[in-house]
Write a protein that holds these residues in place. Structure first.
Motif, PDB file in Angstrom:
ATOM      1  N   PRO A 152      10.920  -1.404   9.414  1.00  0.00           N
ATOM      2  CA  PRO A 152      10.544  -0.695   8.185  1.00  0.00           C
ATOM      3  C   PRO A 152      11.567   0.374   7.840  1.00  0.00           C
ATOM      4  O   PRO A 152      12.184   0.994   8.718  1.00  0.00           O
ATOM      5  N   THR A 199       1.536  -2.138  -1.091  1.00  0.00           N
ATOM      6  CA  THR A 199       1.014  -1.639   0.177  1.00  0.00           C
ATOM      7  C   THR A 199      -0.462  -1.299   0.036  1.00  0.00           C
ATOM      8  O   THR A 199      -0.931  -0.833  -1.016  1.00  0.00           O
ATOM      9  N   ARG A 240       6.562  -0.088   4.774  1.00  0.00           N
ATOM     10  CA  ARG A 240       6.165  -1.469   5.092  1.00  0.00           C
ATOM     11  C   ARG A 240       6.622  -2.463   4.023  1.00  0.00           C
ATOM     12  O   ARG A 240       6.487  -3.668   4.192  1.00  0.00           O
ATOM     13  N   GLN A 276       3.970   1.947  11.655  1.00  0.00           N
ATOM     14  CA  GLN A 276       3.236   0.701  11.503  1.00  0.00           C
ATOM     15  C   GLN A 276       1.731   0.935  11.417  1.00  0.00           C
ATOM     16  O   GLN A 276       0.963  -0.031  11.523  1.00  0.00           O
TER      17      GLN A 276
END
Length: 797
Positions: free
Chosen positions: A47, A70, A78, A553
Motif C-alpha cells: 500500500p 475504499t 489500500r 492494512q
C-alpha cells in the motif's frame, strides 16, 4: 634487456589497465557514483499513500481512482495493490491507473546496400526511437544491422622508425600501391596515410648529446634523422604515388631504451582528426613495431609528471610539439580515444613482442593483432586478414548511461548462434557475412526517475551510423480533477486520483470538517466501542470528523479488522490465491484451505493407469493422502505388500504349466486371471522373472484389464541340462592336469641340465693331457715320489 623490458611493460599493462578501463570504457552506466538500483523496487506491491508513490513502489502496482472505492474506515493506501487484487475487490478496469512503458519509432529507414562502393548504405536501423520507461519495468528494443558490401575505408599507417626497423622501411616504401590494390578488392573508396614515431627526446629515452640528437644512428655514413616523438607525414589520400613518395623521403632514427613511444603516436592520431583527414567511414590504424611501448608513469624517469591532457598538439610540420611536457598516455586513455574516434587498431608486431600486444588487444575494443615478418614483407596480407576479421565482427555499444538506467543485450546472429550479455555489456556477432542481417535485443530498465529526457547513442564499432534513443521515465499518474474545488471533496479541496486533498484548515476523508471540530467529544464517541471505552479506533487509526481513518492494512468502522493477519502459505498471504479480509482468507475459485493453499484440481493425483492415488488413498490439495501401509506420490508403494509379480506368480505357474501351490484348485483361485502361453519376440523391464517349485525359471507379463480382470502372458519354459557334474569333473581334471604339467616341466629341466653337464665332461676327457693336467686322481698318483732317506730292508736272498 629486451626480455626484461617486455616483462615490465606487460606487468604495467595488467596493473594499470583494469581500473582505467572499468571506469572509462567498459560500462560507464554502471559507475558507482551513479548509485545502485532502488531497493524499493524489490519484493511485491505494498500500500502507498498516493498514486505517484504507488507506481514508483513496484512495477506490479496499480491504483484504483474510483470514487468511494475504499470501505468505511479503510485507508486510502489500500487503493494501491496489484491489478488482480484491485479487480477482485471491485475496481472497474477503466478506473485503474496503471502507466505502462512504451516505445515509439521516430525514424526507421530500411536497411540498404547504398550505391556502388558502399556510399549511402544504411546498415543500422532504426535510426531514432523514443523509449518511455516505468521504473522497474523492462522495455526491449530490437536493433537491426546489415553488413553492406564495399563500405569505404580510411587506413593510417603508423610506423616505428627506431633504428631496429631499418630493413622494414625499405619494404614499406613500396607498400602504397600494393596496399591500395588489395583494399580496392573489397571497397572502391579507400584512402591511406602515413605517420611515424620514435620516443620522447629526453633522457633516459633518447641521448641528449648534441651530436646524437643530430645523428642518433650508430655509424656516421648512414642516412639518419633526429629523434622525435610522433610525426604526421601524410594525410589520408587515395594517391598511392604520394604515399610512396612521402615514405621514400623518410629515414630511420634512434633511441636508447627498448620500449618506444607508440602510445603518444596512437593518441595523437586519434585526437588530431582534422590533420589526419579521417572521414566518417571505417577507420583503420595500422601500428607496426618490433618492440614494446612506454605507458603512463614512465615519463617520471625523464622528469615528466604532467599526465596527458587528451588534446591534439601537432605543429605546422606535423610534429607532436609538446611531447616533453606530457607523460605517456595510459592504456585506458588510448582505448578511450580510439573508441571515441571509432578507430579500429591493427597491431602488426614481431614474434618477440606478440604476447604483449595480444594482452593489450584484449583491453581495446575492436582491435586485432598480427605477427610481422622480420622485414615487414607480409604486412599487406596481415592488414587484409585483420581487416576481414574486424569487418566481419559486429559489436554494438552505447554511450554513457544516465544514473539509474541499466542495459543488457541479447545478440541474435543468425542460425543457432545466440549470445546473452551481462548488464552494461556490448552486443556482438562474429563471422557476419556481407549482405547478412543480424539483430540485437536491447533491454532497458530504470530504477529511478530521470529529471529530463536523456539522449543515448548506439553504434556498431567501426561504422559511422548511429541510433539515437530518447529516454523518458513515467513517474506520475495522469488522473487529476479538472474541477476546482471538487464537489466530491465538499468544495473544500481538489480531487487527485479518487482521493481528496483538502484545503488548509479542512480535514476528513471528504474534507467535511474543520480542525476546531476535531477535538469535539461528540465526534470522538463515534470512534470508540459501544460502551465508550477503549482506545480510539482500536489503536489502529486516527479519529477524523467522528470516523476512523485506519492505518496500514486495518479496516472496519473501528479499525477492528486486520487485513494482513491471515494465514500465509509459503510466505505469501493467502498463498497469493485469495484476499485477506478481517483475518480470513477469501479464496479464488477452485482454491480452498485456510491459506488458500489447496487446489481443487486432481491431475496431480492421477497415475498412468487413470486411478486416483492408485486406489490406495484420497486426493487433497491436489496431493495424495495415502492409506496406512502405502506411500509415494501416488500411493503406489507398500513396503509390506507383494509386488505384482509376486501376487500373480502362482496363478501364472498353475495356469501355464499346471504346477505350483495352486495346481489343485487353479481354476477357482485364479478365476480373475486369463493366462496365455506365447513366445514373445523380446523381453523388457516390465516382464516378471520368477521360479517354479522345482526351481525352473520362467517369465510372464502382467496386463491389467477393465473390470478387475488380469491377463498374464507367460513364455514357455526353456529347460536346460544340469551341468553341475560336468563342472565339478572339469575342475578336478584341470587341477590334475596342472599338477602333472608342473611335474613334467621340473623333470624335463633336470634332464636337460644333466645332459648338458655330461656332454661338457666328455668333451674335457677327450683332451690329450686330460689325465695329467685335469684328472685330479691321476695327477696325485704320478706326482708321488720316494723318500730319499728311506732304506728298504735287505733281501734275505
Amino acid at each position: 634487456m629486451v626480455a626484461l623490458s617486455m616483462v615490465l611493460v606487460f606487468l604495467l599493462v595488467l596493473s594499470r589497465s583494469e581500473s582505467e578501463l572499468d571506469a572509462k570504457i567498459s560500462s560507464p552506466g554502471e559507475a558507482t557514483e551513479w548509485g545502485d538500483p532502488d531497493l524499493s523496487l524489490l519484493g511485491s506491491c505494498k500500500p502507498a499513500p498516493s498514486c505517484k508513490k504507488c507506481i514508483l513502489s513496484h512495477p506490479s502496482c496499480a491504483w484504483c481512482k474510483q470514487l468511494n472505492f475504499t470501505a468505511s474506515g479503510e485507508a486510502e493506501e489500500r487503493r494501491c495493490a496489484s491489478r488482480e487484487e484491485l479487480l477482485a475487490r471491485g475496481c472497474p478496469p477503466g478506473e485503474l491507473e496503471e502507466p505502462q512503458g512504451q516505445q515509439e519509432v521516430l525514424q526507421d529507414q530500411p536497411l540498404s546496400q547504398g550505391s556502388r562502393g558502399g556510399e549511402g548504405a544504411t546498415q543500422l536501423a532504426p535510426q531514432r526511437v523514443r523509449v518511455t520507461l516505468r521504473p522497474g519495468e523492462p522495455q526491449q528494443l530490437q536493433v537491426r544491422f546489415l553488413r553492406a558490401e564495399g563500405y569505404p575505408v580510411d587506413l593510417y599507417y603508423l610506423m616505428d622508425l627506431s633504428y631496429s626497423m631499418k630493413d622494414d622501411l625499405e619494404f614499406v616504401r613500396q607498400l602504397g600501391h600494393a596496399l591500395l590494390v588489395r583494399l580496392q578488392e573489397v571497397t572502391k573508396s579507400v584512402r591511406i596515410g602515413f605517420g611515424s614515431f620514435v620516443d620522447k627526446t629526453v633522457l633516459p629515452f633518447v641521448s641528449t648529446v648534441p651530436s646524437k640528437l643530430r645523428h642518433p644512428c650508430p655509424t656516421r655514413l648512414e642516412r639518419c634523422q633526429p629523434p622525435f616523438s610522433f610525426h604526421h607525414v601524410l594525410s589520408l589520400t587515395g594517391d598511392a604515388k604520394a604515399f610512396e613518395r612521402e615514405v621514400g623521403r623518410q629515414s630511420v632514427s634512434g633511441n636508447l631504451d627498448s620500449p618506444e613511444g607508440g602510445f603518444d603516436a596512437i593518441l595523437q592520431a586519434a585526437l588530431c582528426q582534422e590533420q589526419i583527414g579521417w572521414r566518417n567511414v571505417s577507420r583503420l590504424l595500422v601500428f607496426t613495431s618490433d618492440d614494446t611501448f612506454h605507458t603512463a608513469g614512465d615519463g617520471k624517469l625523464g622528469g615528466i609528471f604532467m599526465p596527458s591532457d587528451g588534446h591534439c598538439h601537432l605543429d605546422s610540420n606535423g610534429l607532436y610539439s609538446r611531447s616533453p611536457e606530457f607523460d605517456y598516455p595510459s592504456v585506458g586513455q588510448v582505448a578511450q580515444a580510439l573508441s571515441a574516434a571509432n578507430i579500429q587498431p591493427i597491431f602488426a608486431v614481431t614474434s618477440a613482442t606478440l604476447p604483449v600486444y595480444q594482452e593489450l588487444s584484449k583491453l581495446i575494443p575492436k582491435s586485432a593483432v598480427g605477427e610481422l615478418s622480420e622485414n615487414s614483407s607480409n604486412v599487406v596480407q596481415l592488414i587484409m586478414d585483420a581487416y576481414n576479421s574486424l569487418s566481419s565482427t559486429v559489436t554494438l555499444e552505447h554511450s554513457p548511461l544516465p544514473p539509474g538506467v541499466h542495459i543488457s543485450y541479447e545478440s541474435q546472429c543468425g542460425g543457432h548462434e545466440k549470445r546473452a550479455g551481462e548488464p552494461g555489456d556490448r552486443g556482438q556477432c562474429n563471422h557476419v557475412r556481407i549482405n547478412q542481417t543480424v539483430n540485437f535485443l536491447v533491454t532497458f530498465q530504470a530504477t529511478r526517475c530521470l529529471p529530463e529526457p536523456h539522449f543515448l547513442k548506439f553504434r556498431a564499432l567501426g561504422f559511422s551510423e548511429e541510433l539515437t534513443v530518447e529516454l523518458h521515465t513515467l513517474c506520475d499518474c495522469n488522473c487529476h480533477d479538472t474541477q476546482l474545488p471538487a464537489p466530491h471533496c465538499s468544495d473544500h479541496g481538489h480531487l487527485q486520483c479518487g482521493v481528496c486533498s483538502c484545503d488548509p484548515g479542512r480535514l476528513g476523508r471528504l474534507c467535511e470538517c474543520t480542525e476546531s471540530e476535531m477535538s469535539s467529544p461528540d465526534l470522538e464517541s463515534g470512534c470508540r466501542g459501544p460502551n465508550g471505552t477503549g482506545p480510539l479506533c482500536s489503536g489502529k487509526g486516527r479519529c477524523q470528523c467522528g470516523r476512523c481513518s485506519c492505518s496500514g492494512q486495518s479496516s472496519g468502522r473501528l479499525c477492528e479488522c486486520d487485513d494482513a493477519s491471515c494465514e500465509r502459505h509459503e510466505g505469501i498471504l493467502c498463498g497469493g490465491f485469495g484476499l485477506c479480509q478481517c483475518g480470513v482468507c477469501h479464496c479464488h475459485t477452485n482454491r480452498t484451505g485456510r491459506a488458500c493453499e489447496c487446489s481443487g484440481d486432481v491431475d496431480g493425483c492421477v497415475g498412468p493407469e487413470g486411478r486416483l492415488c492408485s486406489g490406495h488413498g484420497h486426493c487433497k490439495c491436489n496431493r495424495c493422502q495415502c492409506l496406512d501401509g502405502y506411500y509415494g506420490a501416488l500411493c503406489d508403494q507398500c513396503p509390506g505388500c507383494k509386488t505384482p509379480c509376486e501376487r500373480h506368480r502362482d496363478c501364472a505357474e498353475c495356469g501355464a504349466f499346471g504346477t505350483g501351490v495352486l495346481a489343485t484348485n487353479c481354476s477357482m483361485a485364479c478365476a480373475h486371471t486369463n493366462v496365455t502361453v506365447a513366445l514373445a519376440p523380446m523381453l523388457d523391464d516390465g516382464w516378471c522373472k520368477e521360479r517354479t517349485l522345482d526351481n525352473q525359471l520362467f517369465f510372464f507379463l502382467v496386463e491389467e484389464e477393465a473390470g478387475g480382470r488380469v491377463t498374464l502372458r507367460v513364455r514357455p519354459q526353456e529347460k536346460g541340462a544340469d551341468h553341475t557334474q560336468a563342472i565339478v569333473l572339469g575342475c578336478v581334471g584341470g587341477i590334475v592336469a596342472v599338477g602333472l604339467g608342473l611335474v613334467l616341466a621340473y623333470r624335463l629341466s633336470v634332464e636337460i641340465y644333466d645332459r648338458r653337464e655330461y656332454k661338457r665332461f666328455e668333451k674335457e676327457r677327450q683332451q690329450p693331457n686330460w689325465k695329467q693336467d685335469r684328472n685330479p686322481l691321476y695327477k696325485s698318483a704320478v706326482t708321488t715320489v720316494i723318500n730319499p732317506r728311506f732304506q728298504a730292508p735287505e733281501s734275505p736272498l
